[in-house]
Write a protein that holds these residues in place. Structure first.
Motif, mmCIF file in Angstrom:
data_model
loop_
_atom_site.group_PDB
_atom_site.id
_atom_site.type_symbol
_atom_site.label_atom_id
_atom_site.label_comp_id
_atom_site.label_asym_id
_atom_site.label_seq_id
_atom_site.Cartn_x
_atom_site.Cartn_y
_atom_site.Cartn_z
ATOM 1 N N GLY A 75 -0.414 -4.931 9.572
ATOM 2 C CA GLY A 75 0.702 -4.160 9.066
ATOM 3 C C GLY A 75 1.121 -3.064 10.034
ATOM 4 O O GLY A 75 0.455 -2.811 11.038
ATOM 5 N N ILE A 76 2.239 -2.440 9.720
ATOM 6 C CA ILE A 76 2.796 -1.364 10.546
ATOM 7 C C ILE A 76 2.634 -0.042 9.790
ATOM 8 O O ILE A 76 2.947 0.033 8.594
ATOM 9 C CB ILE A 76 4.288 -1.636 10.853
ATOM 10 C CG1 ILE A 76 4.459 -2.983 11.567
ATOM 11 C CG2 ILE A 76 4.902 -0.498 11.659
ATOM 12 C CD1 ILE A 76 3.735 -3.108 12.894
ATOM 13 N N ASP A 77 2.139 0.966 10.478
ATOM 14 C CA ASP A 77 1.885 2.298 9.905
ATOM 15 C C ASP A 77 0.816 2.287 8.817
ATOM 16 O O ASP A 77 0.696 3.238 8.047
ATOM 17 C CB ASP A 77 3.172 2.938 9.366
ATOM 18 C CG ASP A 77 4.141 3.307 10.462
ATOM 19 O OD1 ASP A 77 3.688 3.602 11.581
ATOM 20 O OD2 ASP A 77 5.368 3.299 10.208
ATOM 21 N N THR A 78 0.015 1.216 8.743
ATOM 22 C CA THR A 78 -1.000 1.109 7.700
ATOM 23 C C THR A 78 -2.178 2.063 7.910
ATOM 24 O O THR A 78 -2.993 2.228 7.005
ATOM 25 C CB THR A 78 -1.499 -0.350 7.589
ATOM 26 O OG1 THR A 78 -1.755 -0.841 8.912
ATOM 27 C CG2 THR A 78 -0.463 -1.228 6.912
ATOM 28 N N VAL A 79 -2.250 2.708 9.065
ATOM 29 C CA VAL A 79 -3.252 3.761 9.264
ATOM 30 C C VAL A 79 -3.074 4.841 8.197
ATOM 31 O O VAL A 79 -4.043 5.485 7.784
ATOM 32 C CB VAL A 79 -3.178 4.343 10.698
ATOM 33 C CG1 VAL A 79 -1.868 5.072 10.932
ATOM 34 C CG2 VAL A 79 -4.363 5.256 10.984
ATOM 35 N N VAL A 103 -11.626 -8.772 8.006
ATOM 36 C CA VAL A 103 -11.166 -7.776 7.044
ATOM 37 C C VAL A 103 -10.514 -8.508 5.870
ATOM 38 O O VAL A 103 -9.715 -9.419 6.083
ATOM 39 C CB VAL A 103 -10.119 -6.825 7.669
ATOM 40 C CG1 VAL A 103 -9.633 -5.789 6.664
ATOM 41 C CG2 VAL A 103 -10.658 -6.138 8.913
ATOM 42 N N THR A 104 -10.857 -8.099 4.651
ATOM 43 C CA THR A 104 -10.125 -8.583 3.482
ATOM 44 C C THR A 104 -9.075 -7.524 3.161
ATOM 45 O O THR A 104 -9.365 -6.326 3.162
ATOM 46 C CB THR A 104 -11.067 -8.794 2.279
ATOM 47 O OG1 THR A 104 -12.029 -9.787 2.624
ATOM 48 C CG2 THR A 104 -10.283 -9.259 1.052
ATOM 49 N N TRP A 105 -7.848 -7.995 2.923
ATOM 50 C CA TRP A 105 -6.751 -7.072 2.629
ATOM 51 C C TRP A 105 -5.711 -7.787 1.786
ATOM 52 O O TRP A 105 -5.799 -9.000 1.566
ATOM 53 C CB TRP A 105 -6.156 -6.520 3.914
ATOM 54 C CG TRP A 105 -5.368 -7.529 4.733
ATOM 55 C CD1 TRP A 105 -5.775 -8.772 5.129
ATOM 56 C CD2 TRP A 105 -4.052 -7.371 5.236
ATOM 57 N NE1 TRP A 105 -4.793 -9.381 5.861
ATOM 58 C CE2 TRP A 105 -3.723 -8.549 5.950
ATOM 59 C CE3 TRP A 105 -3.119 -6.340 5.178
ATOM 60 C CZ2 TRP A 105 -2.490 -8.727 6.580
ATOM 61 C CZ3 TRP A 105 -1.897 -6.518 5.820
ATOM 62 C CH2 TRP A 105 -1.600 -7.696 6.506
ATOM 63 N N ASP A 106 -4.714 -7.050 1.307
ATOM 64 C CA ASP A 106 -3.662 -7.626 0.478
ATOM 65 C C ASP A 106 -2.303 -7.210 1.030
ATOM 66 O O ASP A 106 -1.857 -6.080 0.808
ATOM 67 C CB ASP A 106 -3.811 -7.159 -0.964
ATOM 68 C CG ASP A 106 -2.880 -7.902 -1.916
ATOM 69 O OD1 ASP A 106 -1.856 -8.457 -1.452
ATOM 70 O OD2 ASP A 106 -3.178 -7.918 -3.112
ATOM 71 N N PRO A 107 -1.649 -8.127 1.760
ATOM 72 C CA PRO A 107 -0.340 -7.790 2.333
ATOM 73 C C PRO A 107 0.692 -7.359 1.291
ATOM 74 O O PRO A 107 1.516 -6.483 1.563
ATOM 75 C CB PRO A 107 0.091 -9.087 3.023
ATOM 76 C CG PRO A 107 -1.187 -9.798 3.316
ATOM 77 C CD PRO A 107 -2.105 -9.454 2.182
ATOM 78 N N THR A 108 0.640 -7.936 0.076
ATOM 79 C CA THR A 108 1.611 -7.537 -0.945
ATOM 80 C C THR A 108 1.358 -6.089 -1.391
ATOM 81 O O THR A 108 2.302 -5.366 -1.703
ATOM 82 C CB THR A 108 1.592 -8.494 -2.152
ATOM 83 O OG1 THR A 108 0.260 -8.595 -2.665
ATOM 84 C CG2 THR A 108 2.065 -9.881 -1.771
ATOM 85 N N GLU A 109 0.109 -5.680 -1.394
ATOM 86 C CA GLU A 109 -0.237 -4.294 -1.736
ATOM 87 C C GLU A 109 0.253 -3.340 -0.641
ATOM 88 O O GLU A 109 0.754 -2.246 -0.925
ATOM 89 C CB GLU A 109 -1.753 -4.169 -1.920
ATOM 90 C CG GLU A 109 -2.207 -2.902 -2.575
ATOM 91 C CD GLU A 109 -1.742 -2.738 -4.018
ATOM 92 O OE1 GLU A 109 -1.585 -1.583 -4.433
ATOM 93 O OE2 GLU A 109 -1.523 -3.740 -4.717
ATOM 94 N N TYR A 115 5.067 -0.195 3.307
ATOM 95 C CA TYR A 115 4.812 -0.517 4.717
ATOM 96 C C TYR A 115 5.047 -2.003 4.971
ATOM 97 O O TYR A 115 4.913 -2.827 4.070
ATOM 98 C CB TYR A 115 3.366 -0.167 5.098
ATOM 99 C CG TYR A 115 3.039 1.283 4.880
ATOM 100 C CD1 TYR A 115 3.579 2.271 5.698
ATOM 101 C CD2 TYR A 115 2.205 1.677 3.849
ATOM 102 C CE1 TYR A 115 3.287 3.606 5.500
ATOM 103 C CE2 TYR A 115 1.906 3.009 3.636
ATOM 104 C CZ TYR A 115 2.455 3.970 4.462
ATOM 105 O OH TYR A 115 2.171 5.296 4.250
ATOM 106 N N SER A 116 5.360 -2.331 6.197
ATOM 107 C CA SER A 116 5.490 -3.728 6.600
ATOM 108 C C SER A 116 4.098 -4.327 6.739
ATOM 109 O O SER A 116 3.180 -3.681 7.250
ATOM 110 C CB SER A 116 6.212 -3.816 7.950
ATOM 111 O OG SER A 116 6.102 -5.123 8.472
#
Length: 151
Positions: A75-79, A103-109, A115-116
């Motif tokens: 993602g972008i700016d996900t920091v 890493v497990t993550w959720d792009p929709t979240e 954020y993108s």
């Protein structure tokens, strides 16, 4: 010798020029491709085999035996999420195989936070000419080749 760099996630592969962040779209950190994730919660996997050189919840760098270092940014700016919604499965210094869950993550979240979720996959400290065999833009499955890099 060249190393094949795979997609870290399922989604749609495309050029870095389409990423809404000049650091990536103008290849300031290096050349590569971007993948827009195509689903919800899941694993981002290692794009190459090597050693985990840098690890943050939202980004990681793997350095291959031949010296190429590949950055995956989730993602972008996900920091700005300060790790919320990201679960790490490896540690800095670990040796990983291509396709191994990182890493497990959720792009929709990520998108729900504004954020993108696009994932730049970039080779650090090389010229664009070091990359080749780019895949066509379109659907990609995690682990499928995105491009190769001469080491």
């Amino acid at each position: 010798m060249s190393a094949v760099v795979g997609s870290p996630v399922d989604g749609r592969a495309g050029p870095l020029s389409g990423v809404d962040d000049p650091v990536f779209s103008q290849q300031m950190v290096g050349p590569g491709m971007a993948v827009t994730p195509g689903g919800g919660r899941g694993d981002a996997v290692a794009p190459i085999a090597g050693t985990v050189a840098t690890l943050h919840p939202h980004a990681f760098v793997i350095t291959a035996a031949g010296g190429a270092s590949v950055l995956v940014h989730l993602g972008i700016d996900t920091v700005k999420l300060k790790g919320e919604g990201f679960a790490l499965h490896v540690a800095k210094g670990d040796i990983v195989e291509a396709g191994q869950p990182m890493v497990t993550w959720d792009p929709t979240e990520v998108e729900a936070h504004g954020y993108s979720a696009v994932c730049p996959v970039v080779v650090l400290e090389v010229e664009a000419e070091a990359l080749g065999d780019f895949r066509e833009a379109g659907a990609v499955t995690a682990g499928e080749p995105l491009f190769s890099v001469r080491e």
